[in-house]
Design an enzyme around this catalytic site. Structure first.
Site, PDB file in Angstrom:
ATOM      1  N   HIS A   1       3.855 -19.386 -24.292  1.00 14.84           N
ATOM      2  CA  HIS A   1       4.556 -20.094 -24.054  1.00 14.84           C
ATOM      3  C   HIS A   1       5.071 -20.088 -23.083  1.00 14.84           C
ATOM      4  O   HIS A   1       6.353 -19.209 -22.976  1.00 14.84           O
ATOM      5  CB  HIS A   1       4.828 -21.839 -25.067  1.00 14.84           C
ATOM      6  CG  HIS A   1       4.115 -22.324 -25.551  1.00 14.84           C
ATOM      7  ND1 HIS A   1       4.430 -22.199 -26.610  1.00 14.84           N
ATOM      8  CD2 HIS A   1       2.956 -22.815 -25.217  1.00 14.84           C
ATOM      9  CE1 HIS A   1       3.234 -22.904 -27.238  1.00 14.84           C
ATOM     10  NE2 HIS A   1       2.375 -23.259 -26.471  1.00 14.84           N
ATOM     11  N   ALA A   2       5.108 -20.100 -22.259  1.00 13.15           N
ATOM     12  CA  ALA A   2       5.433 -19.393 -20.298  1.00 13.15           C
ATOM     13  C   ALA A   2       6.652 -19.132 -20.777  1.00 13.15           C
ATOM     14  O   ALA A   2       7.426 -18.800 -20.292  1.00 13.15           O
ATOM     15  CB  ALA A   2       4.388 -19.830 -18.655  1.00 13.15           C
TER      16      ALA A   2
ATOM     17  N   ARG B   1      -3.336 -23.815 -28.492  1.00 10.19           N
ATOM     18  CA  ARG B   1      -3.818 -24.580 -29.284  1.00 10.19           C
ATOM     19  C   ARG B   1      -5.320 -24.745 -28.424  1.00 10.19           C
ATOM     20  O   ARG B   1      -6.170 -25.455 -28.734  1.00 10.19           O
ATOM     21  CB  ARG B   1      -4.000 -26.158 -28.282  1.00 10.19           C
ATOM     22  CG  ARG B   1      -2.318 -27.072 -28.787  1.00 10.19           C
ATOM     23  CD  ARG B   1      -1.971 -27.029 -30.239  1.00 10.19           C
ATOM     24  NE  ARG B   1      -0.391 -27.888 -29.920  1.00 10.19           N
ATOM     25  CZ  ARG B   1       0.276 -26.776 -30.186  1.00 10.19           C
ATOM     26  NH1 ARG B   1       0.728 -25.786 -30.657  1.00 10.19           N
ATOM     27  NH2 ARG B   1       1.674 -27.617 -30.160  1.00 10.19           N
TER      28      ARG B   1
ATOM     29  N   GLU C   1       9.354 -19.848 -22.872  1.00 11.51           N
ATOM     30  CA  GLU C   1       9.945 -19.584 -23.829  1.00 11.51           C
ATOM     31  C   GLU C   1      10.266 -17.923 -23.395  1.00 11.51           C
ATOM     32  O   GLU C   1      10.254 -17.355 -24.064  1.00 11.51           O
ATOM     33  CB  GLU C   1       9.204 -19.577 -25.372  1.00 11.51           C
ATOM     34  CG  GLU C   1       8.463 -21.021 -25.545  1.00 11.51           C
ATOM     35  CD  GLU C   1       7.510 -21.673 -25.897  1.00 11.51           C
ATOM     36  OE1 GLU C   1       7.357 -20.662 -26.971  1.00 11.51           O
ATOM     37  OE2 GLU C   1       7.623 -22.514 -26.211  1.00 11.51           O
TER      38      GLU C   1
ATOM     39  N   TYR D   1       6.119 -30.526 -36.344  1.00 14.72           N
ATOM     40  CA  TYR D   1       5.000 -31.443 -36.213  1.00 14.72           C
ATOM     41  C   TYR D   1       3.280 -30.380 -36.420  1.00 14.72           C
ATOM     42  O   TYR D   1       3.274 -29.487 -36.106  1.00 14.72           O
ATOM     43  CB  TYR D   1       4.946 -31.908 -34.527  1.00 14.72           C
ATOM     44  CG  TYR D   1       4.888 -30.564 -33.744  1.00 14.72           C
ATOM     45  CD1 TYR D   1       3.973 -29.394 -33.101  1.00 14.72           C
ATOM     46  CD2 TYR D   1       6.531 -30.731 -32.938  1.00 14.72           C
ATOM     47  CE1 TYR D   1       4.403 -28.809 -32.085  1.00 14.72           C
ATOM     48  CE2 TYR D   1       6.620 -29.657 -31.628  1.00 14.72           C
ATOM     49  CZ  TYR D   1       5.711 -29.138 -31.443  1.00 14.72           C
ATOM     50  OH  TYR D   1       5.666 -28.061 -30.607  1.00 14.72           O
TER      51      TYR D   1
ATOM     52  N   GLU E   1      10.611 -20.054 -34.312  1.00 12.03           N
ATOM     53  CA  GLU E   1      11.191 -20.665 -32.934  1.00 12.03           C
ATOM     54  C   GLU E   1      12.969 -19.924 -32.583  1.00 12.03           C
ATOM     55  O   GLU E   1      13.218 -20.009 -33.468  1.00 12.03           O
ATOM     56  CB  GLU E   1      11.541 -22.475 -32.959  1.00 12.03           C
ATOM     57  CG  GLU E   1       9.751 -22.693 -33.206  1.00 12.03           C
ATOM     58  CD  GLU E   1       9.127 -23.007 -32.098  1.00 12.03           C
ATOM     59  OE1 GLU E   1       9.532 -22.566 -31.389  1.00 12.03           O
ATOM     60  OE2 GLU E   1       8.311 -23.767 -32.317  1.00 12.03           O
TER      61      GLU E   1
ATOM     62  N   TYR F   1      12.224 -23.194 -28.933  1.00 11.13           N
ATOM     63  CA  TYR F   1      13.284 -22.615 -29.721  1.00 11.13           C
ATOM     64  C   TYR F   1      13.615 -24.340 -30.639  1.00 11.13           C
ATOM     65  O   TYR F   1      12.812 -25.098 -31.195  1.00 11.13           O
ATOM     66  CB  TYR F   1      14.589 -23.282 -28.725  1.00 11.13           C
ATOM     67  CG  TYR F   1      14.678 -24.321 -27.590  1.00 11.13           C
ATOM     68  CD1 TYR F   1      14.313 -24.914 -27.537  1.00 11.13           C
ATOM     69  CD2 TYR F   1      14.887 -25.672 -29.164  1.00 11.13           C
ATOM     70  CE1 TYR F   1      13.987 -26.219 -26.579  1.00 11.13           C
ATOM     71  CE2 TYR F   1      15.292 -26.811 -28.631  1.00 11.13           C
ATOM     72  CZ  TYR F   1      15.196 -27.167 -27.236  1.00 11.13           C
ATOM     73  OH  TYR F   1      14.480 -28.521 -26.335  1.00 11.13           O
TER      74      TYR F   1
HETATM   75  O1  0X9 Z   1       3.613 -26.235 -30.292  1.00 12.03           O
HETATM   76  C1  0X9 Z   1       4.040 -24.822 -30.036  1.00 12.03           C
HETATM   77  O2  0X9 Z   1       2.692 -24.176 -30.416  1.00 12.03           O
HETATM   78  C2  0X9 Z   1       4.898 -24.679 -31.206  1.00 12.03           C
HETATM   79  N1  0X9 Z   1       6.307 -24.938 -30.928  1.00 12.03           N
HETATM   80  S1  0X9 Z   1       6.609 -24.938 -29.072  1.00 12.03           S
HETATM   81  O3  0X9 Z   1       7.644 -25.508 -29.072  1.00 12.03           O
HETATM   82  N2  0X9 Z   1       7.423 -23.248 -28.979  1.00 12.03           N
HETATM   83  O4  0X9 Z   1       5.599 -25.065 -28.202  1.00 12.03           O
HETATM   84  C3  0X9 Z   1       4.932 -24.413 -32.420  1.00 12.03           C
HETATM   85  C4  0X9 Z   1       3.974 -23.307 -33.012  1.00 12.03           C
HETATM   86  C5  0X9 Z   1       4.228 -23.453 -34.635  1.00 12.03           C
HETATM   87  N3  0X9 Z   1       3.034 -24.540 -35.526  1.00 12.03           N
HETATM   88  C6  0X9 Z   1       3.808 -25.955 -36.204  1.00 12.03           C
HETATM   89  N4  0X9 Z   1       4.056 -26.215 -35.242  1.00 12.03           N
HETATM   90  N5  0X9 Z   1       2.663 -26.043 -36.813  1.00 12.03           N
HETATM   91 ZN    ZN Z   2       6.185 -21.849 -27.574  1.00  5.62          ZN
END
Ligand code: 0X9
Ligand code: ZN
Length: 678
Positions: A111-112, A180, A114, A289, A311, A234
């Protein structure tokens, strides 16, 4: 709601937690003075954060300077981003990729915005080269400091809060969420990723549609990591699979918990001044989540890689200010975050050499199969190399035996749904035995808010129980409430643990709302904390709490304290392991292979000299038997030809388990097949 310059604007009043959650989902607050408004950023005017492209201070320039100056730093490109930037992977240590050394991978900045994750990855490269010593001599350690170079560059030149890559989507929006886009569970629902191209979690048009994703995949095919760690920010979290569905736990749960620790014995300390928490919260991804098409689920399911997401930092607060994604440009603080996270990075490298035995933060012994729950579902945490197929035998209270074969899909490997009803209750579920692996455990007590369950005090009775566990469950509505069990006699029992099923509506961002589990061995005179639950858990899942101190106690009691936590409990009981059989398993070792990962078309499997004939089986990582052969003594090796696969088809790249049964011994070996040009 009003529309300003093509964007929808709404005025809503939310708590800081909700604001944080909304920001993470891509909503931006535009109130003056709040740090969440998109800001234009001049390239590389920071002390501690650097763009990708800057010819002097940029990540690419820095790495090439380090490579020329340092014989232990080697930079390679494993592909190109959409805009043509190199996908840089750094190897620290000897230049040669030695298949005898386990691969460990650290990735940063999917993620850019971060930035702290790239800063930490760069510090890790330096530390490994300067002080890595034996760690880099005996392991092949790789770091990809920027997974999303186009988006990262864009956050320095255009928009500080940009998250995705820079794909121009068909409807005119930009960006696919790099976390994703992996093929595993890609797009299985709209909760864990979005099909809407404007969304911050847009999954792309197809699995692995993005060149950056394909570069990471190509790296894994060439150098399958035993362990990997993906840095994000984070939250102050340490997450592991599964993330795609709430309540789902990995078959290697013991191994994940051994390394990441638990809430009461966590692996990463948070020493950033002003942070409201003392450590990073460990747990499965859905505790934050649900996500689908996400990196760690993909790496674990595809290569058996023990994969974590960190994180970095809690995001709060410095001088009373919430900073979120904008970690302060302060070299002392950045160094702190790095130092907080270094011990875990080092323990992952160390553990990769011998995953079955290396103890992590929690003191659990990984590699030993153990039950997470006995009832109403039996969940057995298994090593990936445990033999298949597996069957469990249940002895009922009347002495009857029931055999069930365990499902062999890799998601719930070792999970047996017993699917009996409460009318059988405790007597019916005594003495569960997993025959194939010699693991056995026995339920000593069991209760779950059913009319039969006497002596429990506190909480409400909810008319929805855990699946298969009767009609009711206990429920704390979210105040400060305590549920207390009656005393149980555990004399004559050793290796005691607590099983329970739980569900809770919390948030990883409000760890002060939590559930505390306490144990008393003296009928409630003194209590000690044995577990702490935080975060989100919207589906029922089992939990095991080891209570070695409970063995032999006459007045063993537990209580559950809700600190403003909406919390459900069911199927709570003490259980006891037959520990002696565990010890035998730990000694099973001894099969060897000529190369690992395998890069040629043949691999020689060998085992100690024997008298009887040996049976060689090859299983896929998901537990299907792929191949079998018998070899008569005194020959103690076998050449497995990967081009024929028993005459049927060519063996594909991936993770396999070799099992050799000979003279009453069972030898297991995890094998990676990573042949080029398939
Ligand atoms: O949403 C994400 O890809 C990650 N959090 S972020 O805020 N850095 O974008 C978390 C990915 C970890 N996996 C799960 N939460 N299922
Ligand atoms: Zn991220």
């Amino acid at each position: 709601m009003r529309r300003v310059a093509g964007e929808l604007h709404a005025v809503i009043v939310v708590s800081p937690e909700t604001e944080t959650r909304l920001a993470r989902q891509g909503y931006k607050t535009t109130l003056p003075g709040l740090a969440l408004a998109p800001t234009r950023v001049a390239e590389d005017t920071f002390r501690t954060f650097h763009s990708f492209d800057n010819p002097v201070s940029g990540i690419r320039a820095t790495l090439s300077a380090w490579t020329s100056a340092d014989t232990l730093i080697h930079v390679d490109s494993v592909g190109a981003s959409l805009e043509g930037r190199p996908m840089l992977v750094v190897k620290i240590g000897p230049a040669a990729d030695d298949p005898a050394r386990p691969n460990v991978l650290f990735i940063a900045t999917h993620h850019a915005r971060e930035w702290i994750s790239t800063a930490v990855a760069m510090k890790l490269i330096r530390w490994l080269a300067d002080s890595g010593g034996a760690a880099i001599a005996t392991h092949d350690v790789w770091v990809m400091p920027v997974e999303n170079p186009d988006g990262y560059q864009y956050t320095f030149t255009n928009e500080r809060y940009w998250r995705k890559n820079r794909r121009l989507n068909s409807g005119g929006s930009y960006g696919v969420d790099p976390n994703r886009n992996y093929p595993t569970f890609w797009g299985v629902d709209e909760l864990g990723s979005s099909s809407w191209e404007y969304a911050e979690t847009y999954r792309g048009t197809a699995p692995a549609s993005e060149p950056e994703t394909r570069a990471v995949m190509a790296f894994h095919a060439a150098h399958p990591p035993v362990v990997s760690l993906s840095y994000h920010s984070y939250g102050g979290l340490l997450l592991y699979p599964w993330g795609f569905r709430a309540g789902e736990l990995p078959p290697d749960l013991t191994r994940y918990q051994a390394l990441a620790g638990t809430e009461l014995a966590p692996a990463v300390t948070d020493s950033v001044p002003g942070s409201p928490q003392e450590h990073y919260h460990p747990g499965p991804g859905w505790n934050l989540y649900a996500t689908n098409g996400e990196y760690t689920d993909w790496a674990y399911r595809t290569y058996g890689t023990i994969a974590f997401t960190t994180e970095l930092t809690n995001g709060c607060c410095l001088q009373g200010l919430y900073y979120g994604f904008e970690f302060p440009d302060d070299s002392v603080l950045v160094e702190r975050v790095f130092r907080d996270n270094l011990p875990f990075a080092r323990s992952l490298i160390d553990a990769s050499g011998d995953l079955a035995h290396a103890p992590g933060a929690s003191g659990l012994v990984p590699g030993v199969p153990r039950f997470t729950s006995l009832w109403p579902d039996s969940w057995l945490s298994l090593d990936a190399s445990a033999p298949r197929p597996l069957s469990l035998t249940l002895r009922t209270g009347t002495g009857a035996l029931v055999d069930r074969s365990v499902q062999t899909d890799s998601l719930r490997r070792g999970v047996l749904r017993t699917d009996w009803r409460t009318d059988l209750h405790l007597d019916a579920v005594r003495a569960l035995r997993a025959v194939a692996t010699n693991v056995s455990a026995e339920l000593v007590s069991l209760a779950g808010a059913e009319p039969l369950d006497k002596g429990w005090r506190g909480w409400w009775r909810d008319s929805v129980g855990a699946p298969g566990a009767g009609k009711y469950s206990w429920y704390a509505a979210g105040g400060f409430d305590t549920l207390t069990s009656p005393p149980i006699d555990l004399r004559g029992r050793t290796a005691v643990w607590l099983q329970l099923w739980t569900r809770h509506n919390g948030s990883a961002f409000t760890p002060e709302q939590n559930g505390v589990i306490q144990f008393s061995g003296d009928s409630g005179r003194t209590w000690s904390n044995v577990a702490l639950i935080v975060g989100d858990g919207p589906s029922w899942y089992p939990m095991r709490v080891d209570l070695p101190q409970a063995g032999g106690r006459r007045g063993a009691q537990v209580r559950f304290i809700s600190n403003q936590f909406s919390w459900w409990l069911d199927a709570v009981g003490f259980a006891s392991d037959a520990t002696t059989v565990f010890a035998q398993l730990a000694t099973a070792a001894g099969a060897d292979v000529s190369e690992n990962p395998v890069r040629s078309d043949q691999v020689v499997i060998s085992w100690p000299a024997t008298v009887g004939s040996a049976r060689i089986s090859v299983f896929t990582f998901t537990g299907e038997r792929l191949y079998e052969a018998t070899v008569a003594a005194p020959t103690n090796e076998y050449v497995w030809d990967l081009t024929v696969d028993g005459g049927a088809r060519r063996v594909v790249n991936g993770a396999y388990i070799i099992v050799v049964d000979v003279d009453g011994n069972r030898y297991r070996k995890r094998l990676f097949v990573a042949r080029p040009s398939q």
